[in-house]
Motif scaffolding. Structure first.
Motif, short mmCIF file in Angstrom:
data_model
loop_
_atom_site.label_atom_id
_atom_site.label_comp_id
_atom_site.label_asym_id
_atom_site.label_seq_id
_atom_site.Cartn_x
_atom_site.Cartn_y
_atom_site.Cartn_z
N UNK A 63 -3.62 3.28 -1.75
CA UNK A 63 -2.89 4.32 -1.01
C UNK A 63 -3.56 4.62 0.33
N UNK A 64 -2.76 5.12 1.27
CA UNK A 64 -3.25 5.60 2.56
C UNK A 64 -2.44 6.84 2.93
N UNK A 65 -2.93 7.57 3.90
CA UNK A 65 -2.19 8.73 4.40
C UNK A 65 -1.09 8.30 5.35
N UNK A 66 -0.02 9.06 5.36
CA UNK A 66 1.00 8.96 6.40
C UNK A 66 0.82 10.22 7.24
N UNK A 67 0.37 10.03 8.48
CA UNK A 67 0.18 11.17 9.39
C UNK A 67 1.51 11.40 10.10
N UNK A 68 2.08 12.56 9.93
CA UNK A 68 3.31 12.93 10.60
C UNK A 68 2.96 14.02 11.61
N UNK A 82 -5.55 6.63 7.47
CA UNK A 82 -4.13 6.65 7.82
C UNK A 82 -3.56 5.24 7.91
N UNK A 83 -2.38 5.05 7.32
CA UNK A 83 -1.71 3.75 7.35
C UNK A 83 -0.49 3.71 8.24
N UNK A 84 0.06 4.87 8.60
CA UNK A 84 1.26 4.95 9.44
C UNK A 84 1.31 6.33 10.07
N UNK A 89 -5.85 17.75 0.77
CA UNK A 89 -5.32 17.73 -0.59
C UNK A 89 -4.87 16.32 -0.97
N UNK A 90 -4.26 15.62 -0.02
CA UNK A 90 -3.79 14.25 -0.27
C UNK A 90 -4.97 13.32 -0.54
N UNK A 91 -6.04 13.48 0.22
CA UNK A 91 -7.23 12.65 0.02
C UNK A 91 -7.81 12.87 -1.37
N UNK A 92 -7.84 14.10 -1.82
CA UNK A 92 -8.34 14.40 -3.17
C UNK A 92 -7.45 13.74 -4.22
N UNK A 93 -6.14 13.82 -4.03
CA UNK A 93 -5.21 13.21 -4.99
C UNK A 93 -5.30 11.69 -4.98
N UNK A 94 -5.42 11.10 -3.78
CA UNK A 94 -5.55 9.64 -3.66
C UNK A 94 -6.84 9.18 -4.34
N UNK A 95 -7.91 9.89 -4.11
CA UNK A 95 -9.18 9.54 -4.72
C UNK A 95 -9.07 9.61 -6.25
N UNK A 96 -8.44 10.65 -6.75
CA UNK A 96 -8.26 10.81 -8.19
C UNK A 96 -7.36 9.71 -8.76
N UNK A 97 -6.40 9.25 -7.97
CA UNK A 97 -5.42 8.25 -8.45
C UNK A 97 -5.91 6.82 -8.32
N UNK A 98 -7.09 6.62 -7.81
CA UNK A 98 -7.58 5.25 -7.75
C UNK A 98 -8.04 4.81 -6.39
N UNK A 111 0.87 -1.17 0.00
CA UNK A 111 0.00 0.00 0.00
C UNK A 111 0.91 1.23 0.00
N UNK A 112 0.71 2.12 -0.93
CA UNK A 112 1.49 3.35 -0.99
C UNK A 112 1.03 4.31 0.11
N UNK A 113 1.98 4.99 0.71
CA UNK A 113 1.68 5.98 1.74
C UNK A 113 1.98 7.37 1.21
N UNK A 114 1.04 8.27 1.36
CA UNK A 114 1.19 9.64 0.89
C UNK A 114 1.34 10.54 2.11
N UNK A 115 2.46 11.25 2.17
CA UNK A 115 2.78 12.08 3.33
C UNK A 115 2.71 13.56 2.98
N UNK A 116 1.67 14.25 3.42
CA UNK A 116 1.64 15.70 3.25
C UNK A 116 2.71 16.34 4.13
#
Length: 170
Positions: free
Chosen positions: A63-68, A85-87, A49-58, A31-36
């Motif tokens: 994918x999941x969010x990386x919460x930092x 969130x995945x991590x 913004x990440x959720x919108x991009x993840x939704x658009x990308x499939x 699972x890809x992690x997207x970190x804003x």
């Protein structure tokens, strides 16, 4: 996946074309992690913004969010999205005189009671709202890297988090 961070902010919408050439992580069993990154100059600053991009990308199968906690604080974003969130990356900043606009990666240390980022509040809220994934430390500070007994320092930081969360639960 981490967004760009440069001298000036490029809208993330201009960076989205890269997703078309990126492999689907699900095909490889990942699972890809997207970190804003919460910096004002980041191409992807906020989780919405990440959720919108993840939704658009499939979507969230791939994918999941990386919460930092550091970037969440810098973004001044209130919403946590625990179910997306995945991590979770944890790091603390301890200088109370450091202006928000001056906080950088090199200020990120292990977590203790001097933290000014609200890590314990973020962790507590994520858990209370259903997050059940892993947490990891991400301290970039040269001061942390120079600690002679890093294992003891990590254990102390983990102990601090556990005690703070247990104290809040009682």
């Amino acid at each position: 996946m981490s967004p760009q961070r440069g001298p000036r902010r490029q809208p993330f919408a201009k960076c989205r074309g890269a997703r078309q050439s990126a492999p689907d992580p699900c095909r490889a069993g990942h699972q890809g992690l997207v970190e804003p990154l919460g910096f004002p100059r980041s191409s992807l600053r906020r989780k919405d913004e990440a959720i919108a991009a993840i939704t658009e990308a499939g979507g969230f199968g791939a994918f999941a969010l990386l919460h930092d906690t550091f970037h969440h604080h810098l973004s001044d974003e209130a919403v946590l999205y625990p179910h997306r969130t995945g991590l979770v990356h944890i790091s603390g900043v301890i200088d109370p005189d450091l202006p928000l606009a001056k906080i950088e990666d090199e200020h990120r240390q292990l977590l203790d009671g001097r933290d000014i980022l609200g890590n314990i509040d973020q962790i507590r809220a994520l858990l209370a709202d259903g997050y059940d994934g892993p947490f990891s430390f991400e301290p970039f500070s040269p001061l942390t890297h120079a600690i002679p007994n890093i294992e003891a320092a990590l254990r102390a930081s983990m102990g601090y988090v556990q005690r703070a969360l247990a104290r809040d639960a009682s």
